[in-house]
Design an enzyme around this catalytic site. Structure first.
Site, short mmCIF file in Angstrom:
data_model
loop_
_atom_site.label_atom_id
_atom_site.label_comp_id
_atom_site.label_asym_id
_atom_site.label_seq_id
_atom_site.Cartn_x
_atom_site.Cartn_y
_atom_site.Cartn_z
N HIS A 124 32.03 42.90 41.98
CA HIS A 124 33.02 41.81 42.02
C HIS A 124 32.51 40.68 42.90
O HIS A 124 31.90 40.90 43.94
CB HIS A 124 34.41 42.31 42.44
N ASP A 136 31.65 42.31 51.45
CA ASP A 136 32.62 42.63 50.38
C ASP A 136 32.97 41.36 49.60
O ASP A 136 33.88 40.66 49.97
CB ASP A 136 33.87 43.25 51.01
N GLU A 170 38.95 41.15 41.78
CA GLU A 170 38.96 42.58 42.12
C GLU A 170 39.94 42.82 43.25
O GLU A 170 40.65 43.83 43.28
CB GLU A 170 37.55 43.05 42.52
N GLU A 171 39.92 41.91 44.21
CA GLU A 171 40.74 42.11 45.42
C GLU A 171 42.24 42.07 45.14
O GLU A 171 43.04 42.48 45.98
CB GLU A 171 40.38 41.04 46.47
N ASP A 199 29.86 47.71 45.13
CA ASP A 199 30.88 47.01 45.90
C ASP A 199 30.71 47.44 47.36
O ASP A 199 31.04 48.58 47.70
CB ASP A 199 32.27 47.40 45.35
N HIS A 286 37.47 42.78 55.02
CA HIS A 286 38.61 41.91 54.65
C HIS A 286 39.01 40.97 55.76
O HIS A 286 40.18 40.59 55.84
CB HIS A 286 39.80 42.76 54.17
N1 TRP Z 1 36.68 46.24 47.59
C1 TRP Z 1 36.99 47.62 47.80
C2 TRP Z 1 38.45 47.68 48.19
O1 TRP Z 1 38.86 46.97 49.06
C3 TRP Z 1 36.15 48.25 48.87
C4 TRP Z 1 36.22 49.70 48.81
C5 TRP Z 1 36.98 50.52 49.54
C6 TRP Z 1 35.47 50.52 47.96
N2 TRP Z 1 36.76 51.81 49.21
C7 TRP Z 1 35.83 51.82 48.23
C8 TRP Z 1 34.51 50.25 46.98
C9 TRP Z 1 35.25 52.88 47.55
C10 TRP Z 1 33.96 51.32 46.30
C11 TRP Z 1 34.33 52.62 46.59
O2 TRP Z 1 39.21 48.41 47.60
ZN ZN Z 2 35.13 44.96 47.34
#
Ligand code: TRP
Ligand code: ZN
Ligand code: CA
Length: 438
Positions: A124, A136, A170-171, A199, A286
């Site tokens: 993303h 991220d 995605e967020e 990600d 974040h």
């Molecule tokens: N962008 C993801 C999120 O905030 C980051 C993330 C958290 C993630 N846990 C994860 C990405 C596990 C891959 C696998 O949800």
């Molecule tokens: Zn992410």
């Protein structure tokens, strides 16, 4: 009478990836011998970091973020697209609407390869509104961008077709990737043989996590890290929390890498990976401090190279089943006297690329006059290989292994043994049909 086709892997297995052979005993944990491994180029981490610096500049010039619906997001899309266009990719921007704003996915196809076997990598590209989103997920976005450019530099012509994607929103709930999956017809979706998701792969206090999904993909990443002597763990920080989830839910084999978000690194993890125990993998997750300073270069470098290893190997078509793998059907099929042709079928799965030039075709037919019989091997696409054509006159039974050069046939699919009795009086049945991969 056994009606099901059976798959058994014999001892002495040797293959790059064993995981595709569900049912072959040690699948996910077997250590591949790597004899067929393809060596990808080194992915220059300096280039990946330059992409991150460019994404940081885009955020800085656009109110500090690259979030859905904000100018920094579209600028990020345009930045990535321009690089891919210049490198020879066929790119498309897919628009969607969410929260009253237009969102964008960027899809880039590398020309060539089998269109029915797609290896797709995605990340993303959007950030949260509170920061520039460099770990991220500038990290995954920049790493797959540099991998796509490396494919172009190598002018790679893999067996399979390569596709890359940068997802929007995605967020806000995997909005862009869900949109892509929902708007891709199921016939097209089923051509995606692997979806690899990246990600957060440059976390400042990194862990080395591999998604525990498709065994072949998982094993490919584990093999790469085993080669570096770096232990990995299964990703547990929330399955389904990134863009692989909609693919997985649609039945696409998925996998990926992750270096950790807001979970805390344990002392055991710090011992094996270094870094700081008792601290989050990414303390800036974040938040506004997720800048270019929020990247561990070593993790970014290793993960970028691991992506190349996976892309090169999963697309090469050089993976073979363990030597001696047998696909067999032991169901009896009656052969009508002087009648229609009958068939016994086996379905080959999990084999990349074409069948071997020395495919062993085991035929077991009980019959009282084999001079009546025409016996053919029929490949998945309908190509016919004659094995026996009314020779042997009054001999009983065919119990023989034929070697067939099947190297122009795609291995996966349903193969048939077709038998026709062309003269009256003597009868019999197919008692067994098996394909052995040498
Ligand atoms: N962008 C993801 C999120 O905030 C980051 C993330 C958290 C993630 N846990 C994860 C990405 C596990 C891959 C696998 O949800
Ligand atoms: Zn992410
Ligand atoms: Ca007959």
């Amino acid at each position: 009478m056994k009606l099901s086709a059976r798959l058994s892997a014999l001892a002495g297995a040797s293959a790059l990836v064993l995981g595709a052979f569900a049912g072959a005993a040690p699948a996910a944990t077997a250590a591949p011998t790597g004899t067929a491994a393809v060596t990808p180029p080194d992915i220059p981490v300096a280039n990946v970091k330059q992409h991150l610096a460019d994404l940081q500049s885009i955020a800085t010039a656009n109110g500090g973020n690259r979030a859905h619906g904000r100018s920094g997001y579209k600028a990020s899309i345009d930045f990535v697209k321009a690089k891919l266009d210049a490198a020879g990719y066929t790119t498309a921007i897919q628009q969607f609407s969410y929260n009253g704003s237009t969102g964008y996915n960027l899809i880039a196809d590398w020309p060539g390869g089998d269109p029915n076997q797609v290896v797709m990598s995605g990340s993303h590209l959007d950030s949260v509104t509170s920061g520039p989103g460099i770990n991220d997920n500038g990290s995954g976005s920049a790493a797959i961008l540099e991998n796509a450019l490396a494919v172009s530099r190598a002018q790679l012509q893999p067996t399979k077709h390569l596709r890359f994607a940068w997802w929007g929103a995605e967020e806000l709930g995997l909005v862009g990737s869900k949109y892509y999956v929902n708007n891709t017809p199921s016939t097209e979706r089923s051509k995606i043989k692997a979806y690899l998701n990246f990600d957060m792969i440059g976390s400042p206090n990194p862990g080395y996590f591999v998604y525990d999904d498709d065994p072949t993909i998982e094993q490919t990443f584990k093999t790469y890290y085993a080669g570096l002597g770096i232990p990995t763990e299964i990703e547990t920080e929330g399955d389904g929390r990134s863009d692989h989830a909609p693919f997985k839910n649609a039945g696409v084999p998925v996998g990926g890498l992750f270096s950790g978000a807001d979970y805390t690194k344990t002392s055991a993890q710090a011992q094996k990976w270094g870094g700081t125990a008792g601290q989050a993998f990414d303390r800036c997750y974040h938040s506004s401090c997720d800048t270019t300073a929020n990247i561990n270069d070593t993790a970014l470098d290793r993960n970028s190279d691991a992506i190349a290893y996976a892309i090169w190997n999963l697309s090469s078509g050089s993976t073979t089943p363990p030597a001696g793998t047998v696909f067999e059907n032991t169901a009896d099929v009656a052969i009508p006297d002087n009648g229609v042709a009958v068939t016994s079928s086996v379905t080959v799965t999990g084999v990349s690329g074409n069948a071997p030039s020395t495919l062993q075709v085991g035929v077991d037919i009980v019959h009282t006059w084999i001079g009546d019989l025409v016996v053919d091997l029929v490949a998945p696409d309908g190509s016919v290989y004659n094995l026996h054509n009314r020779t042997g006159s009054g001999t009983d039974n065919i119990n023989q292994t034929y070697t067939v050069n099947a190297s122009t046939e795609v291995a996966n699919g349903t193969w048939k043994l077709r038998v026709q009795d062309k003269a009256s009086a003597d009868t019999g049945y197919i008692s067994g049909f098996k394909l052995t991969f040498p």
